[in-house]
Write an enzyme that holds these catalytic residues in place. Structure first.
Site, PDB file in Angstrom:
ATOM      1  N   ARG A  16       0.806  -1.232   0.000  1.00  0.00           N
ATOM      2  CA  ARG A  16       0.000   0.000   0.000  1.00  0.00           C
ATOM      3  C   ARG A  16       0.836   1.277   0.000  1.00  0.00           C
ATOM      4  NH1 ARG A  16      -3.438  -1.210   4.985  1.00  0.00           N
ATOM      5  NH2 ARG A  16      -4.070   0.961   4.852  1.00  0.00           N
ATOM      6  N   GLN A  81      13.694 -14.253   5.142  1.00  0.00           N
ATOM      7  CA  GLN A  81      12.460 -15.020   5.113  1.00  0.00           C
ATOM      8  C   GLN A  81      11.905 -14.973   3.696  1.00  0.00           C
ATOM      9  OE1 GLN A  81       8.989 -13.224   6.694  1.00  0.00           O
ATOM     10  NE2 GLN A  81       7.939 -15.141   7.107  1.00  0.00           N
ATOM     11  N   SER A 418      30.920  47.927  -5.104  1.00  0.00           N
ATOM     12  CA  SER A 418      29.870  47.100  -5.703  1.00  0.00           C
ATOM     13  C   SER A 418      30.332  46.493  -7.017  1.00  0.00           C
ATOM     14  CB  SER A 418      28.634  47.962  -5.975  1.00  0.00           C
ATOM     15  OG  SER A 418      28.133  48.434  -4.751  1.00  0.00           O
TER      16      SER A 418
HETATM   17  C1  UD1 Z   1      -0.168  -8.647  13.287  1.00  0.00           C
HETATM   18  C2  UD1 Z   1      -0.715  -9.570  14.369  1.00  0.00           C
HETATM   19  C3  UD1 Z   1      -1.988  -8.961  14.957  1.00  0.00           C
HETATM   20  C4  UD1 Z   1      -1.703  -7.569  15.478  1.00  0.00           C
HETATM   21  C5  UD1 Z   1      -1.086  -6.706  14.387  1.00  0.00           C
HETATM   22  C6  UD1 Z   1      -0.663  -5.389  14.961  1.00  0.00           C
HETATM   23  C7  UD1 Z   1      -0.111 -11.807  13.612  1.00  0.00           C
HETATM   24  C8  UD1 Z   1      -0.580 -13.062  12.988  1.00  0.00           C
HETATM   25  N1  UD1 Z   1      -1.012 -10.848  13.767  1.00  0.00           N
HETATM   26  O1  UD1 Z   1      -1.141  -8.544  12.281  1.00  0.00           O
HETATM   27  O2  UD1 Z   1      -2.466  -9.778  15.989  1.00  0.00           O
HETATM   28  O3  UD1 Z   1      -2.910  -6.988  15.965  1.00  0.00           O
HETATM   29  O4  UD1 Z   1       0.078  -7.349  13.843  1.00  0.00           O
HETATM   30  O5  UD1 Z   1      -0.279  -4.548  13.924  1.00  0.00           O
HETATM   31  O6  UD1 Z   1       1.054 -11.703  13.958  1.00  0.00           O
HETATM   32  N2  UD1 Z   1       6.019  -9.795   8.393  1.00  0.00           N
HETATM   33  C9  UD1 Z   1       7.109 -10.534   7.992  1.00  0.00           C
HETATM   34  N3  UD1 Z   1       6.913 -11.725   7.394  1.00  0.00           N
HETATM   35  C10 UD1 Z   1       5.684 -12.232   7.187  1.00  0.00           C
HETATM   36  C11 UD1 Z   1       4.559 -11.489   7.601  1.00  0.00           C
HETATM   37  C12 UD1 Z   1       4.754 -10.275   8.202  1.00  0.00           C
HETATM   38  O7  UD1 Z   1       8.256 -10.104   8.164  1.00  0.00           O
HETATM   39  O8  UD1 Z   1       5.593 -13.341   6.648  1.00  0.00           O
HETATM   40  C13 UD1 Z   1       6.237  -8.510   9.042  1.00  0.00           C
HETATM   41  C14 UD1 Z   1       5.592  -7.366   8.320  1.00  0.00           C
HETATM   42  O9  UD1 Z   1       6.491  -6.803   7.391  1.00  0.00           O
HETATM   43  C15 UD1 Z   1       5.300  -6.416   9.455  1.00  0.00           C
HETATM   44  C16 UD1 Z   1       5.040  -7.330  10.657  1.00  0.00           C
HETATM   45  O10 UD1 Z   1       5.617  -8.564  10.293  1.00  0.00           O
HETATM   46  O11 UD1 Z   1       6.418  -5.617   9.769  1.00  0.00           O
HETATM   47  C17 UD1 Z   1       3.571  -7.499  10.962  1.00  0.00           C
HETATM   48  O12 UD1 Z   1       2.932  -7.996   9.802  1.00  0.00           O
HETATM   49  P1  UD1 Z   1       1.491  -7.505   9.397  1.00  0.00           P
HETATM   50  O13 UD1 Z   1       1.079  -8.186   8.176  1.00  0.00           O
HETATM   51  O14 UD1 Z   1       1.420  -6.033   9.453  1.00  0.00           O
HETATM   52  O15 UD1 Z   1       0.679  -8.050  10.654  1.00  0.00           O
HETATM   53  P2  UD1 Z   1      -0.845  -8.283  10.714  1.00  0.00           P
HETATM   54  O16 UD1 Z   1      -1.193  -9.510   9.966  1.00  0.00           O
HETATM   55  O17 UD1 Z   1      -1.514  -7.041  10.344  1.00  0.00           O
END
Ligand code: UD1
Ligand code: CA
Length: 470
Positions: A16, A81, A418
């Site tokens: 986004r 990852q 100047s």
């Molecule tokens: C996560 C939490 C949720 C919480 C929210 C707060 C989980 C399953 N859920 O949700 O409970 O309320 O954060 O913002 O953890 N990332 C990786 N690898 C991945 C997936 C994500 O590095 O495979 C990183 C993302 O870049 C980010 C962070 O982990 O920095 C959180 O990921 P995001 O997708 O924002 O979390 P949510 O699913 O929204």
């Protein structure tokens, strides 16, 4: 050395943001989001920080190494990852890098404004043997993981975190949410991570599933609840980035005012670096400070100034619309100096006490001694200017011959008229005067008037040409 090990999840794409730059490298207050998180880790005296990278991994890792500040005495390690199968899968990648005796603090690279004292409280809540979750009440909790408590009671024991997409209608009414930040003993974390599966609405390995394993194992789960949403706010879009920037800037403005700085409007100042101010500094609206800026006692900064890497001594007045950029060399402005409006000070400008630099004057890599003045439309580059020199409007140092830069030396008490061109290398002797419009290519003697221009000639009763009659 502490046993605090930080894991920072930074593998996500950040679709986004609609940007070519990886999300965690987007800048807030002049620093990458991830850099804010690493700087906070440094304040925790962490033993190690493990950054989990994926999207833009090369770029993200290079930026972390490049920007490593002197405060960061923890070990910095990267694990990749690929592909990204969820937050639990992300932390699984860090397992080999984590020692069993550690307390692991899980952070996100896109949540920049968590304060160190909040994390200290969270670590204390985990007290070496509990799973501690940072939580928050959100009036609009959609999208977040919900904290499910025993009996649906606000004080009931935490039983699970249920992700929004997996939550029942009743669970979606829960307003206590998981921030994404936890502190957990490493040994337990490793055991629980090994038990994760991806049988859920998103087909992801959820880190949040470890809560139910902790409950099943009889390990206490504690929630440390804060009220300050900014500290756990993540950045997913340019709008959220701008909102956090404003929140951060307002906090800095309040801190400055608490230290005694007079801000015309706390909503109209931006500090992208370190601004340190002595007593009785006043700053008018729309000023931007970046890098290291130091303002001495009683310094006044006019509206719309942009100031970077500079030291401005006591009582100096910087009039509106002045641009000061010291870059690596820095700029110094002496006590009681008057600068601007519309002045430009570039790297290596060293201005002594009570120097005056007026409108549309540019100074680069030049030293001006006490009381020297260049008040209008002038250029001083690679120059050494003595005390009380008066440098006339429209005059310039021709410091560059197309290949090399040369110095101009203007000794004390010289008056340069100047519109003069001083072709460097050249020295103007003390107390001398240079006639307006001169192009000076040779050194001038002390105390003399030097003029180098075409002699004025007048032809009496000059008749202008006329068109021939038809
Ligand atoms: C996560 C939490 C949720 C919480 C929210 C707060 C989980 C399953 N859920 O949700 O409970 O309320 O954060 O913002 O953890 N990332 C990786 N690898 C991945 C997936 C994500 O590095 O495979 C990183 C993302 O870049 C980010 C962070 O982990 O920095 C959180 O990921 P995001 O997708 O924002 O979390 P949510 O699913 O929204
Ligand atoms: Ca997600």
């Amino acid at each position: 050395m502490s046993n605090i090990d930080i894991v920072i999840m930074a593998a996500g794409k950040g679709t986004r943001m609609r940007s070519r730059i990886p999300k965690v490298l987007q800048a807030l207050a002049g620093r990458a989001l991830l850099q804010h998180v690493l700087d906070t880790a440094a304040q925790l005296s962490a033993r190690k920080a493990v950054v989990i990278t994926g999207h833009g991994a090369d770029e993200v890792e290079a930026a972390c190494v490049r920007n490593r500040g002197p405060a960061a005495d923890f070990a910095l390690q990267f694990v990749r990852q690929e592909p990204q199968l969820g937050t639990g899968h992300a932390v699984q990648q860090a397992v080999p890098a984590l020692e069993d005796d550690g307390i692991v603090v899980v952070l996100s690279g896109d949540v920049p404004l968590t304060q160190a004292d909040t994390l200290f409280h969270l670590i204390a809540a985990s007290s070496g043997n509990k799973l501690a979750l940072l939580t928050l009440e959100q009036s609009n909790p959609a999208g977040y993981g919900r904290i499910v408590r025993q009996g649906g009671n606000a004080n009931g024991a935490v039983q699970a975190i249920v992700e929004h997409k997996d939550a029942t209608e009743a669970q979606r009414l829960i307003t206590e949410i998981y921030s994404g930040i936890m502190a957990v003993p490493a040994l337990q974390l490793k055991r629980w991570l090994a038990r994760l599966d991806n049988k859920n609405a998103q087909g992801e390995y959820y880190l949040t599933d470890i809560v139910k394993f902790a409950v099943a194992d009889g390990v206490p789960v504690v929630a440390y609840k804060i009220t300050d949403a900014v500290q756990v706010a993540g950045v997913n879009s340019p709008v959220q980035l701008a909102e956090l920037e404003r929140a951060f800037q307002l906090r800095q403005a309040h801190r400055l005012m608490e230290e005694g700085v007079r801000l015309a409007d706390p909503a109209r100042i931006d500090v992208r670096g370190d601004l340190s101010c002595a007593h009785d500094v006043s700053i008018d609206v729309n000023c931007v400070f970046s890098g290291q800026v130091t303002l001495g006692e009683g310094v006044s900064i006019g509206a719309n100034c942009v100031i970077s890497n500079a030291v401005i001594d006591a009582g100096a007045v910087i009039h509106p619309f002045t641009h000061i950029d010291g870059e690596a060399l820095g700029v110094t402005v002496g006590a009681g100096a008057l600068i601007g409006p519309f002045a430009r000070l570039r790297p290596g400008a060293r201005l002594g006490e009570e120097v005056h630099i007026g409108n549309f004057v540019e100074v680069k890599n030049s030293t001006l001694a006490k009381g020297a003045k260049a008040n209008h439309l002038a250029y001083l580059g690679d120059a050494t200017v003595g005390e009380r020199v008066n440098y006339g409007a429209g005059s310039i140092t021709a410091n560059y011959d197309g290949a090399n830069k040369h110095r101009t030396v203007i000794e004390a008490d010289v008056h340069v008229g100047s519109n003069c061109v001083l072709v460097a290398p050249v020295t103007l002797g003390a107390g001398g005067t240079v006639g307006g419009g001169s192009t000076i290519t040779k050194d001038t003697p002390a105390g003399a008037l030097s003029v180098a221009r075409g002699k004025q000639l007048s032809i009496a009763n000059w008749a202008r040409p006329k068109k021939a009659a038809k």
